[in-house]
Design a protein around this motif. Structure first.
Motif, PDB file in Angstrom:
ATOM      1  N   LYS A 168       2.691   1.572  -3.486  1.00 34.89           N
ATOM      2  CA  LYS A 168       1.775   2.106  -4.509  1.00 34.89           C
ATOM      3  C   LYS A 168       1.486   3.581  -4.254  1.00 34.89           C
ATOM      4  O   LYS A 168       1.462   4.394  -5.183  1.00 34.89           O
ATOM      5  N   ARG A 169       1.279   3.928  -2.997  1.00 37.78           N
ATOM      6  CA  ARG A 169       0.924   5.302  -2.631  1.00 37.78           C
ATOM      7  C   ARG A 169       2.057   6.275  -2.939  1.00 37.78           C
ATOM      8  O   ARG A 169       1.825   7.417  -3.326  1.00 37.78           O
ATOM      9  N   LYS A 202       0.831  -1.206   0.000  1.00 35.26           N
ATOM     10  CA  LYS A 202       0.000   0.000   0.000  1.00 35.26           C
ATOM     11  C   LYS A 202       0.863   1.252   0.000  1.00 35.26           C
ATOM     12  O   LYS A 202       0.589   2.211  -0.727  1.00 35.26           O
TER      13      LYS A 202
END
Length: 546
Positions: free
Chosen positions: A397-398, A394
């Motif tokens: 990707k962020r 996460k």
């Protein structure tokens, strides 16, 4: 005794379920599926590298992999059921002890039974824990060996372990989108292997440091001083560029920081381990002095005491106070310990230092030394980074924008600043070209300098190792001084400036930074290789070098 029999019966039933013919057959089928997926990916990369393929063919291959995973969705669930049996079997042994301990014990006989039962269950738990570690670690090692063999046969120079890391990460991401429980189950299954690798991670990067005296002994003192100036100053500059770029891009795209996923930490080293390795060192050192070829060759005979001296140095270094470790990292203590053992053996045996260091890292599969054994884990270490990246997927990707931008800018800065400073300080052009890929991992750095003529590949390897050494020793203190507090900036800055050694040093103390170290470590090497393969870039670098 009835209770003991009941626990044994429960364990036996679960073992019987786990080892039933149907489940064994399912495991074998799943193994074939995983091998098929890996082979599909290997074939795809081989064709792309050697022959070149159309985009439509790439899409068809990807579609085949997706269909394969979807077709065997139920089979993946069966595999997770089997893995859950393993986990449940391990937990029931420990949980049973906790439940029994909560009961009130009123009689002496019951207390005696409780003691025997808890001891019995803990022994079972330890046995299954060791088996779990061996199986999970063995799978990662086997994957590394298979990929190496495939790449050698296909004459692909790209490091197979980096390919394996990205393949593993991709498979985990696909499974997470199709069967999330399967991805979670695989993460749990490989947890013991990942903790083992994390516990000993810096040790696998030490051999290049131990044999460093052999690589730099022929370099003139004046040139060596200039190289060290470029190396230290360049490392600091690259670290600042990567770190500040990451923070600046984050502010530009207005990405808010969120806490990283907590990473499991390995158990600390025990005094028993220290005494065990000390006994191995003393016995094998004396044995090698009196019987230099007891195991067939001098390298094999020296292997036990050189390996144990390396491990002992790491154990001692890990036990140093935190303030000391910021400027004297366990990696340094580890290399110094091995070199001192080599010096002592060379002096007492009258063979000298160079032959002993030659036996430490022979680079011959038929006659391995202690360094060869340790470096044999490097491919598996790199593949294991995929699991850390997946756990922080996460955040990856962020913060993709700052990760990729930082890597690209810091890589270009490293190459061109090295060429410019080399010319300004009057370093010989061939030596300057040899140290251009100072911030890129050894395997890819050697492939980069092979694109140029008249380079010293031994110097390239030595400078890459020295850069990692400086980074490993000072990176944490410098990051603190610069105010890089979040794991993303710290991880990117470390891996972009000090590659694998810096990654190992920082992640040993800050596991939450490992995923960002891993992806920056890989992307820096890949982008550096790609940009240097462009003739115009090489010509521009040579023009700056003069």
């Amino acid at each position: 005794m009835l209770q003991v029999d009941w626990v044994n019966s429960k364990c036996s039933k679960r073992v019987a379920i786990l080892l039933s013919s149907d489940n064994i057959q399912n495991v074998l089928i799943m193994a074939e599926i995983i091998v098929a997926i890996v082979l599909e990916l290997v074939v795809l990369v081989i064709l792309m590298v050697k022959e070149g393929i159309l985009l439509s063919f790439v899409l068809r291959k990807i579609l085949v992999l997706v269909k394969l995973l979807h077709r065997y969705k139920k089979m993946l669930q069966v595999l997770m059921l089997i893995l859950s049996h393993l986990e449940l079997l391990h937990r029931v042994l420990v949980d049973k002890v906790d439940k029994v301990l909560r009961k009130q014990v009123k009689h002496q006989d019951s207390l005696l039974w409780l003691h025997r039962t808890s001891k019995h269950l803990m022994q079972w738990s330890q046995v299954f824990g060791v088996l779990h570690l061996l199986v999970s670690l063995g799978i990662i090692l086997a994957m590394d060996k298979l990929l190496k063999k495939a790449f050698v046969e296909a004459a692909i120079k790209f490091p197979s372990a980096l390919f394996g890391m990205f393949c593993t990460f991709t498979v985990l991401m696909v499974l997470d989108s199709i069967v999330p429980k399967t991805a979670a189950g695989l993460m749990n299954f490989f947890e013991p292997a990942l903790l083992f690798i994390q516990r000993w991670l810096p040790l696998f990067y030490v051999p290049s440091l131990v044999v460093l005296p052999l690589a730099v002994k022929d370099i003139p003192a004046a040139s060596g001083a200039k190289i060290m100036f470029i190396l230290v100053g360049g490392w600091l500059a690259s670290l600042c560029v990567a770190g500040f770029t990451a923070i600046s891009v984050r502010k530009m795209v207005k990405t808010e920081m969120i806490p990283a996923e907590p990473m499991s930490k390995p158990s600390p080293f025990s005094s028993l381990e220290m005494w065990t390795w000390s006994a191995i060192f003393l016995a094998s050192f004396v044995g090698a002095l009196y019987y230099p070829t007891a195991l067939g060759t001098s390298a094999r005979t020296c292997l036990p005491f050189l390996l144990s001296s390396t491990v002992l140095g790491y154990l001692v270094g890990s036990g140093l106070p935190s303030a000391v470790k910021k400027v004297f990292h366990p990696i340094i203590c580890c290399a110094v310990s091995a070199d001192l053992a080599a010096i002592a053996f060379g002096y007492l045996s009258k063979s000298g230092l160079d032959p002993v260091l030659g036996d430490y890292l022979t680079k011959a599969a038929s006659n391995p030394g202690a360094g060869d054994i340790l470096m044999g884990f490097l491919g598996s270490v790199i593949i294991s980074f995929a699991f850390s990246m997946f756990k922080q997927r996460k955040l990856v990707k962020r913060h993709a924008a700052e990760i990729f931008t930082s890597v690209i800018i810091s890589t270009l800065f490293s190459l061109y600043s090295t060429a410019l400073i080399g010319r300004l300080v009057g370093l010989e052009p061939d030596l300057t070209v040899s140290i251009l890929p100072r911030c890129i991992t050894v395997a890819l750095a050697l492939s980069i300098v092979s694109l140029f003529e008249g380079v010293n590949s031994s110097l390239t390897a030595a400078v890459v190792v020295l850069t990692g050494l400086v980074g490993a020793n000072f990176v944490q203190a410098v990051l603190d001084k610069l105010g890089f507090n979040d794991p993303i900036a710290r991880g990117i800055a470390t891996a972009s400036s000090a590659h694998g050694l810096g990654t190992a040093a920082l992640s040993a103390k800050e596991p939450e930074a490992l995923p960002f170290c891993a992806i920056a470590y890989a992307l820096t090497g890949i982008f550096g290789s790609l940009v240097c393969s462009v003739p115009a870039v090489r010509q521009s670098l040579l023009a700056i070098v003069g």
